[in-house]
Enzyme design. Sequence first.
Site, PDB file in Angstrom:
ATOM      1  N   ASP A   1     -16.852   0.396  29.558  1.00 51.83           N
ATOM      2  CA  ASP A   1     -16.969   1.838  29.356  1.00 51.83           C
ATOM      3  C   ASP A   1     -16.048   2.305  28.223  1.00 51.83           C
ATOM      4  O   ASP A   1     -14.967   1.737  28.029  1.00 51.83           O
ATOM      5  CB  ASP A   1     -16.602   2.559  30.669  1.00 51.83           C
TER       6      ASP A   1
ATOM      7  N   HIS B   1     -21.128   1.554  20.300  1.00 50.06           N
ATOM      8  CA  HIS B   1     -21.828   0.459  20.997  1.00 50.06           C
ATOM      9  C   HIS B   1     -21.828  -0.819  20.144  1.00 50.06           C
ATOM     10  O   HIS B   1     -21.679  -1.918  20.662  1.00 50.06           O
ATOM     11  CB  HIS B   1     -23.260   0.874  21.340  1.00 50.06           C
TER      12      HIS B   1
ATOM     13  N   LEU C   1     -19.761 -21.546  30.323  1.00 46.41           N
ATOM     14  CA  LEU C   1     -19.647 -20.196  30.903  1.00 46.41           C
ATOM     15  C   LEU C   1     -21.056 -19.694  31.208  1.00 46.41           C
ATOM     16  O   LEU C   1     -21.964 -19.850  30.389  1.00 46.41           O
ATOM     17  CB  LEU C   1     -18.989 -19.240  29.890  1.00 46.41           C
TER      18      LEU C   1
HETATM   19  C1  FPP Z   1     -20.579   2.682  28.213  1.00 48.00           C
HETATM   20  O1  FPP Z   1     -19.816   3.420  27.275  1.00 48.00           O
HETATM   21  C2  FPP Z   1     -21.300   1.612  27.527  1.00 48.00           C
HETATM   22  C3  FPP Z   1     -22.644   1.442  27.534  1.00 48.00           C
HETATM   23  C4  FPP Z   1     -23.572   2.334  28.245  1.00 48.00           C
HETATM   24  C5  FPP Z   1     -23.284   0.367  26.770  1.00 48.00           C
HETATM   25  C6  FPP Z   1     -22.521  -0.937  26.750  1.00 48.00           C
HETATM   26  C7  FPP Z   1     -23.017  -1.750  25.623  1.00 48.00           C
HETATM   27  C8  FPP Z   1     -22.239  -2.567  24.881  1.00 48.00           C
HETATM   28  C9  FPP Z   1     -20.812  -2.815  25.129  1.00 48.00           C
HETATM   29  C10 FPP Z   1     -22.809  -3.275  23.732  1.00 48.00           C
HETATM   30  C11 FPP Z   1     -23.364  -4.590  24.162  1.00 48.00           C
HETATM   31  C12 FPP Z   1     -24.755  -4.339  24.291  1.00 48.00           C
HETATM   32  C13 FPP Z   1     -25.718  -5.240  24.359  1.00 48.00           C
HETATM   33  C14 FPP Z   1     -27.041  -4.737  24.044  1.00 48.00           C
HETATM   34  C15 FPP Z   1     -25.527  -6.672  24.727  1.00 48.00           C
HETATM   35  P1  FPP Z   1     -20.152   4.951  27.113  1.00 48.00           P
HETATM   36  O2  FPP Z   1     -21.196   5.093  26.063  1.00 48.00           O
HETATM   37  O3  FPP Z   1     -20.509   5.558  28.426  1.00 48.00           O
HETATM   38  O4  FPP Z   1     -18.777   5.500  26.606  1.00 48.00           O
HETATM   39  P2  FPP Z   1     -18.157   6.932  26.895  1.00 48.00           P
HETATM   40  O5  FPP Z   1     -17.860   6.998  28.377  1.00 48.00           O
HETATM   41  O6  FPP Z   1     -16.910   6.918  26.076  1.00 48.00           O
HETATM   42  O7  FPP Z   1     -19.147   7.958  26.434  1.00 48.00           O
END
Ligand code: FPP
Length: 243
Positions: free
Chosen positions: A18, A35, A129
């Site tokens: 997150d 992302h 892994l």
């Molecule tokens: C949450 O942060 C994150 C996500 C919903 C997406 C996670 C994706 C990745 C880490 C990239 C890897 C992806 C793939 C396709 C393998 P948020 O957007 O909710 O952050 P915020 O709470 O700061 O708004």
Amino acid sequence: MNSALTASAPHHVAIVMDGNGRWAKQRLMPRLAGHRQGLEKLREVVRWSIEAGVKVLTVFAFSSENWRRPTDEVNGLMGLLAKALDREVSALHEAGVQLHFPGDRSALSDSLQVSLAAAEAQTVQNQSLVLNVCFNYGGRWDLVQAARRLAEQGIEITESSLSHTLALSHVPDPDLLIRTGGEQRISNFLIWQMAYTELYFTDALWPALDKSTFLTALQAYAARERRFGQISEQLSPTAVAAV
Ligand code: FPP
């Protein structure tokens, strides 16, 4: 990595990644840039996990609820997965990573579904892994799909039959959950599988997670006493003899 930590490393680490959006916002960048940076971080965390002796890593990349985000962001995350499959699978394969994509794939494009299945097939023999990238995954979806499948096959629903039909039936339950980004909740991740999982929360935003914070989480896990419903005295062999 010191051998003391390797010996006591959690077998299975789950991560709620997150904070990508906030990381981007702090830098006046679009959320998708966060992302993208998150994907870079995932690549690093895979390496750190292998070095630390973790055997299974399960990450929450797209939840059943993420469809509610703006269309641009949803499309961006789909595109990022497609790009990651194109660019990362061969390096992961060489590193001995076995890939799985637990989640409801029926809502994904045909080409993504083909690429996901191909990446799983290519890496199925790998041993260093197991990496589960949960995509269009939700804990409630998982329970319902498993219960439905058992009912269709006329199999009695028990703890064992349900566990064996869930999307993560190929791995033991997570030992440690790390959630970045400062929130302290499960967010419909592995709700059945995390019944006894140790929880570790950090304020670090996912793209900014550093190795020392990751290792601190593993060390915190190693210092925890997991009782699985028993009492402390039952856990040490000498004490058990005395009880
Ligand atoms: C949450 O942060 C994150 C996500 C919903 C997406 C996670 C994706 C990745 C880490 C990239 C890897 C992806 C793939 C396709 C393998 P948020 O957007 O909710 O952050 P915020 O709470 O700061 O708004």
